[in-house]
Write a protein that holds these residues in place. Structure first.
Motif, short mmCIF file in Angstrom:
data_model
loop_
_atom_site.label_atom_id
_atom_site.label_comp_id
_atom_site.label_asym_id
_atom_site.label_seq_id
_atom_site.Cartn_x
_atom_site.Cartn_y
_atom_site.Cartn_z
N THR A 320 0.81 -1.22 0.00
CA THR A 320 0.00 0.00 0.00
C THR A 320 0.84 1.27 0.00
N ARG A 321 2.16 1.14 -0.12
CA ARG A 321 3.02 2.32 -0.05
C ARG A 321 3.33 2.87 -1.43
N LEU A 322 3.40 4.21 -1.52
CA LEU A 322 3.87 4.90 -2.71
C LEU A 322 4.93 5.91 -2.28
N ALA A 323 5.99 6.03 -3.08
CA ALA A 323 6.99 7.07 -2.89
C ALA A 323 6.67 8.20 -3.86
N VAL A 324 6.55 9.42 -3.34
CA VAL A 324 6.02 10.53 -4.14
C VAL A 324 6.98 11.72 -4.08
N ILE A 325 7.20 12.34 -5.25
CA ILE A 325 7.95 13.59 -5.32
C ILE A 325 7.16 14.56 -6.20
N ARG A 326 7.57 15.82 -6.15
CA ARG A 326 6.97 16.79 -7.06
C ARG A 326 7.53 16.59 -8.46
N ALA A 327 6.67 16.70 -9.47
CA ALA A 327 7.12 16.49 -10.85
C ALA A 327 8.14 17.54 -11.28
N ASP A 328 8.10 18.74 -10.66
CA ASP A 328 9.04 19.80 -11.04
C ASP A 328 10.33 19.72 -10.24
N GLY A 329 10.46 18.73 -9.35
CA GLY A 329 11.68 18.54 -8.58
C GLY A 329 11.81 19.42 -7.36
N ALA A 552 16.25 21.57 6.63
CA ALA A 552 16.62 20.42 5.80
C ALA A 552 15.59 20.21 4.70
N PRO A 553 16.03 19.99 3.47
CA PRO A 553 15.08 19.80 2.36
C PRO A 553 14.32 18.48 2.51
N ARG A 554 13.03 18.50 2.17
CA ARG A 554 12.21 17.29 2.16
C ARG A 554 11.61 17.16 0.76
N HIS A 577 -2.18 15.95 -10.53
CA HIS A 577 -2.00 17.08 -9.62
C HIS A 577 -0.55 17.56 -9.56
N GLY A 578 0.31 17.07 -10.46
CA GLY A 578 1.67 17.58 -10.52
C GLY A 578 2.68 16.81 -9.71
N TYR A 579 2.41 15.53 -9.41
CA TYR A 579 3.34 14.72 -8.63
C TYR A 579 3.70 13.47 -9.42
#
Length: 738
Positions: A320-329, A552-554, A577-579
């Motif tokens: 059930t886990r997803l690793a998510v980042i912003r598409a724009d970095g 610290a950056p997240r 939604h941009g992720y």
């Protein structure tokens, strides 16, 4: 030809054939009939009386000769012409009553009037009038099956009398009646003869003799005698009730092309309610079978379950886990957390995505995997055996972001510092101090760990285990990103913001601490020793630690979904939604498990076989049951129901039952799912709106196959000659006139 003649037979013959012989039904019959006649046709059994009636009624074809209707040769009639003839020109009374036993008395009459073209209101008004004429008004709502023999025959006559036709043919209408009811029937027919041609086929001429105007005797399919008895039948006192505003008895088209098929379909369903319920049950069962098939097939198509998970990329491969980042970095913000948490099928969001790959142990002598125990040497309060990592070891959890309106805590407060935590109810008690061991299997050896002692300050009903503060999440994230350089807040309140507690080997060292990748660092001086197994662990003041974690950056967060079945939908929503998101389970499932793969293929094969078998059984069974209604349509055909209308009504009935069965299936699934039936929940989770539509379409496809078989049966048993043109010699208008 005499223009007053409405029916004329010229040298008409009818033959019945079998494998061994040919039987003559009629042989070169020539007769003429006019409106106003009441004709009795008699003869011995097998003399051709009923054959003559059925040919005159347009029910049976003839082999040779010609029959003229209103001066037109019927040898050129095709199936549609004969349907029109039966519908608008002839009313037929069968010797076996010919009523729909499952329908009400008034429905039996209104159905015939609807076929003749009357609107619903006109048909009902005319039916009520005719029921009064035949003394059946008290039984209008009673099912015809519950009428006596005399009442059934009067109903059959009432239906024939109600049709605004020029011809009324009665085939042995008194054969099953007592003398009193026979007298009533004959008088009704005699009264009708004042406005139309009435042909009575009977084996008891004596009961009709006082009324008929003409007596025809048949013998071996030939006319043995044809005697005119009187010019007109005696006047019968059968006054019709006059009602203000009564509708005119003329056939007018129904208001809609679908009006008649709908009425016939409803009539067929009402006539056999038990069969309709059985059909509805079978359609529901078929839909449920398709649902079970798709709900099992779709997850089986995902081969992730047949692969072995490797932790080379992600330690935590929770389905059930997803690793998510912003598409724009860019880095994540609180707005991002809230936006992701608000998405459908997302149950919670953890701000520190990398921290979800850190193992932690907190229970004394707990069997985390149901096979292995983890002992921390708690008898001596010192570790005598280090943590052994196995599948099932829990992963670090930090206080999550939930959907708006959801509450995380049931009592207590959220962690306010590095050394505070929230426990799921049953994992620990409020105020308890719990010893925790953190380790990173990917970057640390099995003898390396970080030990914490946290105080439980809150209780929650969400998830399992302990929920640590964001400050611990920052530490765990640094363990995965920069394992050579770790820092934690010290419990010492005397530690200054310019000093640090180092491991024993690095005491009195000077170290540089970067605040972030974009800001310069500063130097701290070692002032003491810590006892951690991590030689690169630095203890700083709590104020400095908060400053460091705040800057610290997240860039990655961890999403927990409601179920693995929602993976594709949630990833698609995140992208919209941009992720950007990936499923660690899918990324890490890199090698096939032969046994699991074989089981998966077996499941796919069973699903396909079960669907095909279920479909075939349902199609053949449903079409057989639906075809059992052909008797109803055969009777309706005899009174004028056209093949096109019959097919439309059958299709309406079948597809209505199918759609109703699907709605019923969806309703039952919804109710059982809400009741918590886990097996159904597991199936429904994989069904997206598009897949629900697919389920609906598959159901309609099988319904179409069922309808096709049913219509073939209808064609064969009820309308075998409807599409055939009469192959008798054609007559021109000049020849007919001559």
């Amino acid at each position: 030809m005499d223009e007053e003649k409405i029916l004329t037979l010229s040298e008409v013959s009818k033959f019945y054939t079998s494998a061994q012989n040919i039987v003559v039904g009629l042989h070169r019959i020539s007769l003429s009939f006019s409106v106003g006649e009441f004709v009795a046709v008699t003869g011995e059994s097998g003399s051709g009386k009923s054959t003559l009636a059925h040919i005159l009624g347009g029910i049976l074809p003839y082999e040779s000769g010609e029959m003229f209707f209103d001066g037109k040769a019927t040898s050129s009639f095709d199936g549609a012409d004969w349907e029109e003839y039966r519908s608008s020109s002839v009313a037929f009374i069968s010797q076996n009553y010919g009523v729909l036993p499952g329908a009400s008395v008034i429905d039996n009459i209104t159905s015939a009037l609807a076929i003749a073209g009357l609107s619903g209101r006109e048909a009902k008004s005319r039916a009520k009038e005719i029921l009064e004429e035949v003394d059946l008004t008290p039984f209008a709502s009673r099912r015809a099956a519950y009428l006596s023999s005399g009442q059934k025959q009067r109903l059959s006559i009432a239906r024939a009398l109600a049709k605004p036709t020029k011809i009324l043919i009665a085939d042995e209408p008194t054969g099953n009646l007592d003398p009193e009811n026979s007298e009533k029937v004959i008088r009704l027919l005699a009264a009708a003869a004042s406005e139309r041609l009435v042909i009575l086929v009977t084996h008891e001429f004596s009961e009709a003799a006082p009324y008929v105007t003409r007596h025809i005797t048949l013998e071996d399919g030939r006319v043995a005698a044809d005697a005119r008895l009187r010019e007109a039948p005696p006047e019968i006192d059968t006054p019709r009730p006059e009602k203000e505003g009564a509708t005119e008895k003329t056939a007018r088209p129904a208001s809609s092309p679908l009006a008649l098929p709908v009425r016939i379909a409803v009539l067929a369903a009402k006539s056999r309610p038990v069969l309709s319920l059985v059909l509805l049950f079978l359609f529901t069962l078929e839909t449920f079978g398709i649902f079970a098939f798709l709900g099992t097939l779709i997850p089986a198509l995902d081969d992730t379950s047949a692969r072995i998970y490797s932790s080379s990329i992600f330690q935590n491969g929770a389905p059930t886990r997803l690793a998510v980042i912003r598409a724009d970095g860019a880095g994540m913000t609180e707005e991002d957390y809230a936006a992701v948490a608000a998405l459908a099928h997302v149950s919670r969001v953890e701000r520190y995505g990398y921290a979800a790959d850190i193992h932690y142990a907190y229970r004394k002598n707990t069997d985390y995997t149901s096979r292995y125990y983890y002992s921390f040497g708690l008898l001596s309060e010192e570790l005598t055996e280090y943590i052994t990592l196995e599948a099932g070891m829990p992963f670090l959890q930090t206080v999550p972001v939930l959907k708006e309106g959801e509450t995380f805590l049931t009592e207590g407060k959220l962690p306010g510092s590095f050394y505070e935590a929230v426990a799921t109810r049953g994992a620990a008690t409020l105020g308890e101090e719990v010893r925790i061991f953190l380790t990173d299997e990917k970057n640390y050896s099995r003898t390396q760990y970080i030990e914490l002692v946290v105080k439980i300050v809150g209780i929650t009903d969400i998830g399992e285990g302990l929920w640590l503060s964001d400050e611990v999440g920052a530490l765990a994230e640094s363990m995965t990103k920069t394992p050579d350089y770790l820092w934690i807040p010290s419990k010492s309140t005397e530690l200054s913001d310019s000093s640090v507690i180092l491991s024993a080997e690095r005491i009195n060292d000077t170290v540089k601490i970067p605040l972030s990748v974009d800001t310069p660092g500063f130097e701290l001086t070692g002032v003491g020793r810590n006892q951690s197994t991590q030689r690169n662990l630095l203890e700083v003041s709590q104020a400095l630690y908060r400053k460091m974690t705040a800057t610290a950056p997240r860039d990655q967060l961890s999403v927990t979904m409601e179920d693995y079945a929602y993976t594709d939908r949630v990833i698609a929503d995140l992208a919209a939604h941009g992720y950007a998101a990936i499923s660690p389970r899918r990324v890490g499932a890199d090698r096939f498990d032969a046994e699991a793969a074989e089981e998966r293929y077996l499941t796919l094969g069973i699903c396909a076989s079960a669907l095909i078998l279920t479909a075939l059984l349902q199609i053949f069974l449903l079409s057989a049951l639906l075809s059992s209604q052909n008797d109803t349509y055969r009777l309706l055909s005899d009174i004028g129901l056209r093949e096109k209308t019959a097919k439309a009504s059958v299709l309406l009935e079948i597809f209505s039952l199918s759609i109703l069965g699907q709605i019923l299936t969806f309703f039952v699934i919804f109710i059982l799912s809400r009741a918590g039936v886990e097996r159904l929940l597991a199936l429904t989770r994989y069904l997206t709106p598009q897949r629900w539509i697919l389920l609906f379409c598959v159901g309609l496809f099988f319904t179409a196959l069922t309808a096709h078989r049913t219509l073939k049966s209808l064609k064969k048993q009820v309308y075998p000659n409807a599409a055939k043109e009469n192959d008798l010699p054609r007559y021109t208008d000049e020849e007919v006139t001559a």
